[in-house]
Every structure is written in structure tokens, then in C-alpha cells.
Write an enzyme that holds these catalytic residues in place. Structure first.
Site, short mmCIF file in Angstrom:
data_model
loop_
_atom_site.label_atom_id
_atom_site.label_comp_id
_atom_site.label_asym_id
_atom_site.label_seq_id
_atom_site.Cartn_x
_atom_site.Cartn_y
_atom_site.Cartn_z
N ALA A 36 6.81 11.99 4.24
CA ALA A 36 7.77 11.73 3.16
C ALA A 36 7.79 12.91 2.18
O ALA A 36 6.79 13.62 2.06
CB ALA A 36 7.36 10.46 2.42
N GLY B 84 4.59 9.98 7.17
CA GLY B 84 5.83 9.48 7.74
C GLY B 84 6.24 10.26 8.99
O GLY B 84 6.94 9.73 9.86
N GLU C 250 4.42 8.64 11.70
CA GLU C 250 4.99 7.30 11.88
C GLU C 250 6.32 7.38 12.66
O GLU C 250 6.61 6.54 13.51
CB GLU C 250 5.21 6.63 10.53
CG GLU C 250 3.88 6.27 9.85
CD GLU C 250 4.08 5.67 8.48
OE1 GLU C 250 4.56 6.40 7.59
OE2 GLU C 250 3.77 4.50 8.28
N GLU D 93 -1.71 9.33 3.82
CA GLU D 93 -1.17 8.61 2.66
C GLU D 93 -2.26 8.16 1.69
O GLU D 93 -2.07 8.15 0.47
CB GLU D 93 -0.37 7.40 3.11
CG GLU D 93 1.00 7.72 3.70
CD GLU D 93 0.96 8.05 5.18
OE1 GLU D 93 -0.13 8.33 5.72
OE2 GLU D 93 2.03 8.03 5.81
#
Ligand SMILES: CC(C)(COP(=O)(O)OP(=O)(O)OC[C@H]1O[C@@H](n2cnc3c(N)ncnc32)[C@H](O)[C@@H]1OP(=O)(O)O)[C@@H](O)C(=O)NCCC(=O)NCCSC(=O)CC(=O)CCCCCCCCCCCCC(=O)O
Ligand SMILES: NC(=O)C1=CN([C@@H]2O[C@H](COP(=O)(O)OP(=O)(O)OC[C@H]3O[C@@H](n4cnc5c(N)ncnc54)[C@H](O)[C@@H]3O)[C@@H](O)[C@H]2O)C=CC1
Length: 718
Positions: free
Chosen positions: A61, A100, A103, A123
Site C-alpha cells: 500500500a 499489499g 497479498e 504491516e
């Protein structure tokens, strides 16, 4: 953004494009949504490959977006849409797949990685958890134990390790993209059901509860009050015990709490602070991006005691050829034995077969005549250091940089002893020097920009967080430590016990309280410095005032009683013997403090934890404001990075200056004024002018402080 191209063989290539790390900004997410939609709708597309521009898959992110309102397409449905595609989707992982980014790759049906690519779910280091399905998909793929390890530590693993854990399907030393494109063509038409991780059961051992309970205990101990690692275990428990959809809801619920927490803000601030400090500026206007640096390949270390040994190892690990000089025969022969072993051990810990550099040992300064940089680490004695710098100036090549590891002496005075003051700078390492991440680069008034740039660059090569600071007694870190330890001593005089003060500081998140730390480093270190400054020693009365200021003779008296800390088996605590590590309360200390208070007519009182914390922390923070005001640190981020990387300040509290902002500058000011009124003879409690100005300016956010300080400085020069 993300681009779509249809390649020969009916493969759609989706390329994430957002340099430098292809973070998943709103624009990138929108680009992926569009490209996935085209892949669904275009009958010519038979399979899909997702990659990142410039050989970097995705850094996760866009962390900067967390500071504002979230906009653009959310990641969770986007990853579900990819997973649900009935055309095979392959992630081509080069460079990195973090947060992310990983992910996203877990939503693809296959993953092909370069052997050296970095994969991970970091994270937790930002105060969050992998909330785009990461806590639910990873344990289904790699198993619960591996997912617990990776998600609660946030550690990065290589493509090779990811293959061993079953996270990727294939690795290559060549182009992961080329292999992925060929592979994507070869799998058209294969059934995809078993490749959709969200539909698979979680891979768990039989004793799930036992495993999770044990893990939770360890995580709580390691976390020192950080919320995110504990929440990660909660999300993984949901993955192991609930159907996917419910697990995902739990993941989101936990993320909502973390996302809005002060800890997440602190950790994200710490992430950017670490990067801000690399972009140094000097009062002369010289900066990281307008100054050239030299590349150093040969260096010398003078003095092979505690610090010199670690520094030599750190230099060799960075690939340098090191000459290590020690005049004491016993120290030299000990170093010859210990340093190569330290080097080998640390190289092994970093996954290297051998260290990239070499160390040779000698006892004569003549042997350093050809090196490009010298780091002096002899005793903290100005006369000795001056003599050494004079000798080095005569022996070394004219362009050799001369650096000192002094923990607080005047760099300008050392520079003046040489014929090359522009090439003299402080390199203040922290013990153990080959492990601790912090390096204070102390810029003297005559240190040239090129010298500073070279040493900052060298620090980076050594894997250090290098922070450029000004030349003042104690520089930044130790200057702030002084009022903090002083305050702890005053608390003992007034009624506290060492274990009580330490408990409060450890509950705040420090790995060790001030007294346990003092026992570890040795009470004699400060004692020597105070003796040199004329504050204690023969003929000095043990009063509670020195040089017109309040002073606590307690630590001096401990040293006079032979209690130097762990090295003597006795200090603020007692140990099993000299060199013992386990601290136990010592009734002797209670008797000693009672006698001391009686001698000075001090009535012991019960002191609340709140007062202990406020007095210790706010006096340290106040000194930080004075340092900013004096221009000895460029900004609050520099101070915070120094405290997080060098002094054990809990990262989830951002750093002392960030903490002041979180508490509220007005409240810190009010408390300082309150304590100063109670203790008017304690100078460090006098609130700094900068703190007052910031409060008067409405307590702006920390990101605005530099601007205000700069404005004030320009104004005061007019
Ligand atoms: C990637 C690195 C390993 C690269 O290192 P290196 O090459 O040494 O370069 P750097 O100097 O570190 O970096 C270069 C440059 O890039 C910037 N940068 C790096 N990474 C990022 C990033 N991810 N975002 C933004 N910027 C980044 C860096 O700052 C440098 O720039 P400069 O500062 O200007 O110099 C290394 O950089 C690294 O480790 N990066 C971080 C990687 C990372 O941690 N990634 C994880 C990010 S978090 C994440 O991915 C989580 C998610 O995706 C979650 C999805 C959430 C979905 C659900 C949301 C629910 C939200 C609930 C809200 C409820 C709110 C409410 O209702 O109120
Ligand atoms: N110990 C610590 O935690 C830290 C110490 N420092 C600083 O680092 C410096 C060294 O400290 P330590 O390693 O703790 O000291 P130390 O006492 O462990 O080692 C100093 C070494 O220097 C040698 N030495 C003295 N004069 C010499 C000379 N002329 N030539 C060659 N060798 C000589 C001594 O024999 C001794 O081995 C000091 O300036 C100290 O303030 C800085 C950061 C942390």
C-alpha cells in the site's frame, strides 16, 4: 497507474507503474481494476501475468495515503476479483513483493519469483496487519506456524525461502517475468479451483489452541506494549478456527482498530523519519543531493577495546580492508582472538559464508599511513585523543579522513590539532558497534561537506541509520540522556527505589530501565567523565549542589563503594557474581539510600508512577527542544531516529519528540512548569523557548516544526 498489454500467445500483461516501489496508490488500484476488467472481457486473452515496472513487483500500500481519507477502489474486492477469474493469473515477482504487494500475489493463481526477490508482510512494523486477506490466505498456503512467524515479525524472506515455505511455485535466477509469461501460456485451460487460496482449508497442526496460546505469550513479551503483533495473532486464530468469510471479517475488525491508533501513526512516522535523516543538510547549505562523496575501501581503527573491536567488524562486514591498531599487548592479543570470531559469527547471522572484508592487526600507527579513513576509539580522554590526532595528521596521507568515536568530546578541538580540519568528523557508534543500527555523524564547524557526505555514505554501507548532528557536549543522544538519568537519581533521593523507576520505564516500552542500563554499561563510565569535569573526586565535597546546579552524588558514592554494575556483580542491583546478567533487588541499596536521605535530611515519600515517567521523559524531551533550538539536530525526526535506533525508545511510540506531540505540547509545557516550580534548582526542567513558541503557535503537527524553527532562525539572524 497500471498498464495493460496483450502479448503474443494471448497473454495479458498487467504492469504496476508507480516508481520507486510501485506502491498500490489509488491510481494503481484503479489501473489494476480496469486491466482486470479488460482481461475478463477480451476473448483474445487466455491468461494473465501481473508484474511491476523496473524489476520491482510491488512495495505494498502507499503508506502516505494512510494519513488522509482513503479513496479509490479498495484492495480486498480487487484481489477477490483476480482470484475469481476463470483465466489463470500468474504473479511475476522480481525485486520485492511486500505487504499489499504480496497479498495481491496471493490472490493470483500462481507465483513465480526471482531467487533474490524480497517477500514479506511487514504491516506489523507499521502498526497494522495484512488486511487485504493476507492473514487468511497465507496460513492456507504456508501453514499456520510459518504464517505466525512471518506476520508477527514482518520479516522479509528471499524468493528461495519463499519456495521452501510453499509461498511461491517456482524461482529463477533469470527473468521471473519471462518464465511467468511462458508458464502462463502453458497452463491455459487447467482447472483453477485448487489455486484459489480463499477456498482452501487452513493448514494447521492438531494442537491449534496450544500453539496459538504459546505464541501469544511470546509475542506479548517481545511486543513491549505494541498492539499490532497481538492483533496479528488474533487474526491468525480466526484463520485457523473460522470459515474464510468470517476470518476476513475479523481481520477487518482488528485492522479498523489498529488503523486509527496512535501506535500506527507513530510507527509510520518512524518509517519516514528513518528515510528523512538520510537527506541531511548543513547550516552552510550543503546537502545530501548537492555534495559528492568518496567511496572508502581501506580504513583503520585505533584502540581495540569494547568499541574498536565492534567498529572493525562493522567495517569488514561492509567490505572494507581494515587495519586494527592497539598499543596494549594484552588487549591486542585478546582482540586477535576475539575479533575474527565476532566477524565470522556476524557474517553467518547475515547469511554470508565469509565476511566481504578483512582485518589485519598491529601495534604501530605507522601501519595506517596508506588507509583512506581512520576511526579513533581510544579512552575518552581529551589529552590522549589530541596527541593521537596530531600523530595521525603527520602519519596519514594528506587526504585521509580522521574520525573520532568520542561519545561527547569537542570535535572542533580535535580538528584543530591536525593540519586537515576539514577532514575531521565524529563517528559516534553505539555498543555493540557491529550490531547497533545508529551512527551519529558529528559535524564540526570546519568539517567539509565532502567529509560529511563520505561518512554518511559509509554509514549507509555499514547498514547504519546515520544521523548528522552538531558538535556540542554529548552531541544529541547523550546530551538528552543526561537530564533523564539525573532526574532518575533525584527520584531516588526523594524516596523511589531503582526497581520502581525501572519498572515504570520498562512498562513504557524501554527494553531496560535507567538503572539496569547503567549496571550493564558500567557506572564507572559516567564517573570518569564527572571526575574529569571536576564534579567529583578527592577534595570535592559530596553536597547536593555542584557548579551552582543541583547535583546528585549518589552514583559517585556507588562507585566509591566498588559497585560498578554487572562487571563487579554489584551496582543498583545485585548479580550472581562479576559479569552476572540477572538483576535482583539488593537490600544494601535500600540501606544505602536510607542512610543517604538521613544524612541530607530528606524525607522519603511515595512517588507515583506518573510522576516518575513525566519527570524522566519530559526532562529528556525538553533537552530535545533545546537541541532543535540550538540547531544541533536538523529536525525532530533526527532526534527521534537517534532515540529509536540508539537508545531503545519504543518504536511504537515514534520517538521522544513525536511522543511530546502525541501527549500534547501544551501539556508537556504545563508539566515542566509544574515540576520546575517544585524543583527550581533543576535547570533542565526549565521549559525551552522553542517549546513555548510551538505552544504559542497552536502546537502545530510535528511535520511543521522544521518550518517554524527555520523561520525563527532566519528571523533571529535579521
Ligand atoms: C520497499 C523497500 C524495501 C525499498 O527499500 P529501498 O530500496 O532501500 O528504498 P527506500 O529508501 O526505503 O524507499 C524509496 C522511497 O520509496 C518510499 N516508499 C517505500 N515504500 C513505500 C510505500 N509502501 N508507500 C509509500 N512510499 C514508499 C520511501 O519512503 C522512499 O521515499 P522517500 O521517503 O521520499 O525517500 C522499503 O522502502 C520498504 O520497506 N518499504 C515499506 C514496505 C511496506 O511496509 N509495505 C507494506 C505497506 S502496508 C500495506 O501494504 C498494507 C495493505 O496493503 C493493507 C491494505 C489495506 C486494506 C484494508 C484497509 C482497511 C483500512 C481500514 C480503515 C478504517 C479507517 C476508518 O474507517 O477510519
Ligand atoms: N563503551 C561504550 O559503550 C561507548 C564508548 N564510546 C567511546 O569510544 C571510545 C572508546 O571507548 P571503549 O571502547 O569503551 O574504551 P575501552 O577502554 O574499552 O578501549 C580503549 C582501548 O584503546 C586502547 N588505547 C589507548 N590508547 C591507545 C593508543 N594511543 N593507540 C592505540 N590504542 C590505544 C586501550 O588500550 C584500550 O584497549 C571512547 O572515546 C568512548 O567514549 C562511544 C560509544 C559507546
Amino acid at each position: 497507474m497500471a498498464t495493460f498489454s496483450l502479448l503474443p500467445g494471448s497473454v495479458a500483461l498487467i504492469t504496476l507503474t508507480n516508481p520507486p516501489v510501485n506502491a498500490l496508490s489509488a491510481a494503481v488500484r484503479a489501473g489494476i481494476v480496469q486491466a482486470v476488467q479488460r482481461s475478463v472481457e477480451d476473448p483474445k486473452v487466455k491468461s494473465v501475468v501481473i508484474c511491476g515496472q523496473n524489476g520491482r513487483f510491488c512495495g505494498g500500500a502507499d503508506i502516505r495515503e494512510f494519513a488522509g481519507p482513503m479513496s479509490g477502489p479498495p484492495l480486498v474486492p480487487l484481489i477477490h476479483a483476480i482470484e475469481a477469474l476463470d483465466k489463470p493469473v500468474v504473479a511475476a515477482i522480481e525485486g520485492l513483493a511486500l505487504g499489499g504487494g504480496l497479498e495481491l500475489a496471493l490472490g493470483c493463481h500462481y507465483r513465480i519469483a526471482h531467487t533474490t526477490a524480497l517477500l514479506g508482510l511487514p504491516e506489523v512494523t507499521l502498526g497494522l496487519l495484512p488486511a487485504a486477506g493476507g492473514t487468511q490466505r497465507l496460513p492456507r498456503l504456508a501453514g499456520l506456524p510459518a504464517a505466525l512467524d512471518l506476520i508477527t515479525t514482518g520479516r522479509h524472506i528471499s524468493g528461495t525461502e519463499a519456495l521452501e515455505l510453499g509461498i511461491v511455485d517456482q524461482v529463477t535466477d533469470g527473468s521471473a517475468l519471462d518464465i511467468a509469461l511462458e508458464f502462463a501460456k502453458s497452463i491455459v485451460g487447467r482447472p483453477l479451483n485448487t489455486r484459489r487460496l480463499s477456498t482452501l482449508p487452513c493448514r494447521c497442526p492438531t494442537d491449534i489452541d496450544n500453539l496459538l496460546d504459546r505464541f501469544m505469550v511470546q509475542v506479548r513479551q517481545r511486543a513491549r506494549g505494541a498492539l499490532a503483533p497481538v492483533a496479528c495473532v488474533g487474526a491468525l486464530r480466526a484463520a485457523a478456527t473460522l470459515p474464510y468469510a468470517q476470518g476476513l471479517r475479523k481481520e477487518r475488525e482488528l485492522m479498523d482498530t489498529l488503523f486509527n491508533s496512535g501506535q500506527a501513526r507513530a510507527l509510520q512516522y518512524a518509517f519516514f523519519s528513518q528515510r528523512v535523516v538520510g537527506k541531511w543538510t548543513l547550516p552552510s547549505g550543503a546537502r545530501w543531493d548537492n555534495t559528492t562523496s568518496r567511496t572508502i575501501s581501506t580504513a583503520a581503527v585505533i584502540g581495540l577495546g569494547t568499541m574498536g573491536r565492534g567498529i572493525a567488524v562493522a567495517l569488514a562486514l561492509a567490505g572494507m580492508s581494515v587495519v586494527a591498531v592497539e598499543t596494549q599487548e594484552k588487549q591486542l592479543s585478546e582482540a586477535r582472538q576475539m575479533v575474527p570470531a565476532m566477524l565470522q559469527r556476524e557474517a553467518g547471522r547475515r547469511g554470508l559464508d565469509t565476511a566481504p572484508g578483512v582485518i589485519s592487526f598491529c601495534s604501530s600507527l605507522q601501519d595506517v599511513s596508506e588507509v583512506e579513513l581512520v576511526i579513533e576509539a581510544v579512552f575518552e580522554d581529551m589529552a590522549l585523543k589530541l596527541q593521537l590526532f596530531r600523530q595521525l595528521s603527520a602519519v596519514c596521507k594528506p587526504d585521509t579522513l580522521l574520525c573520532s568515536n568520542t561519545s561527547g568530546l569537542d570535535i572542533d578541538q580535535l580538528a584543530a590539532a591536525t593540519q586537515r580540519p576539514g577532514l575531521v568528523v565524529g563517528m559516534h557508534f553505539f555498543a555493540p558497534a557491529h550490531i547497533m543500527k545508529l551512527l551519529e555523524v558529528v559535524c564540526g564547524t570546519r568539517s567539509s561537506p565532502e567529509t560529511v557526505a563520505t561518512v554518511m555514505q559509509l554509514g549507509k554501507r555499514m547498514g547504519k541509520v546515520s544521523v548528522a548532528v552538531g558538535n556540542c557536549p554529548g552531541f544529541v543522544g547523550n546530551r538528552m540522556l543526561k537530564p533523564y538519568t539525573e532526574q532518575a537519581n533525584f527520584l531516588l533521593e526523594e524516596g523511589a527505589m531503582p526497581e520502581q523507576v525501572d519498572k515504570v520505564l520498562e512498562e513504557f516500552g524501554f527494553p531496560m530501565g535507567v538503572f539496569r542500563m547503567s549496571d550493564l554499561s558500567g557506572l564507572d563510565v559516567g564517573w570518569r567523565i564527572r571526575k574529569a569535569a571536576g564534579l567529583t573526586g578527592p577534595g570535592v565535597e559530596p553536597t547536593r549542589t555542584r557548579q551552582g546546579r543541583r547535583y546528585s552524588p549518589l552514583p559517585d558514592q556507588m562507585c566509591e563503594a566498588g559497585r560498578l554494575g554487572q562487571k563487579t556483580g554489584r551496582g543498583w542491583y545485585q548479580y550472581d557474581g562479576p559479569g552476572g546478567r540477572v538483576a535482583r533487588s539488593d537490600p544494601w541499596v535500600q540501606t544505602f539510600l536510607d542512610a543517604y536521605r538521613a544524612r541530607h535530611n530528606l524525607a522519603a515519600r511515595v512517588i507515583a508512577a506518573e510522576e516518575i515517567l513525566e519527570r524522566c521523559l519530559y526532562s529528556l524531551i525538553n533537552e530535545g527542544f533545546k537541541i532543535l533550538q540550538d540547531g544541533m539536530a536538523a529536525g525532530p525526526e533526527d532526534i527521534d531516529a537517534i532515540y529509536v535506533f540508539g537508545y531503545g525508545w519504543p518504536r511504537h511510540r515514534g520517538g521522544p519528540m513525536f511522543h511530546a506531540g502525541q501527549v500534547g505540547l501544551a501539556r508537556v509545557l504545563e508539566k515542566l512548569e509544574h515540576y520546575q516550580q517544585l524543583h527550581p534548582d533543576v535547570a533542565p526542567m526549565k521549559p525551552s523557548m522553542l517549546l513555548r513558541r510551538l505552544v504559542a503557535a497552536g502546537s502545530p503537527p510535528i511535520q511543521k516544526w522544521r518550518e517554524l524553527i527555520h523561520r525563527e532562525r532566519v528571523h533571529s539572524q535579521l
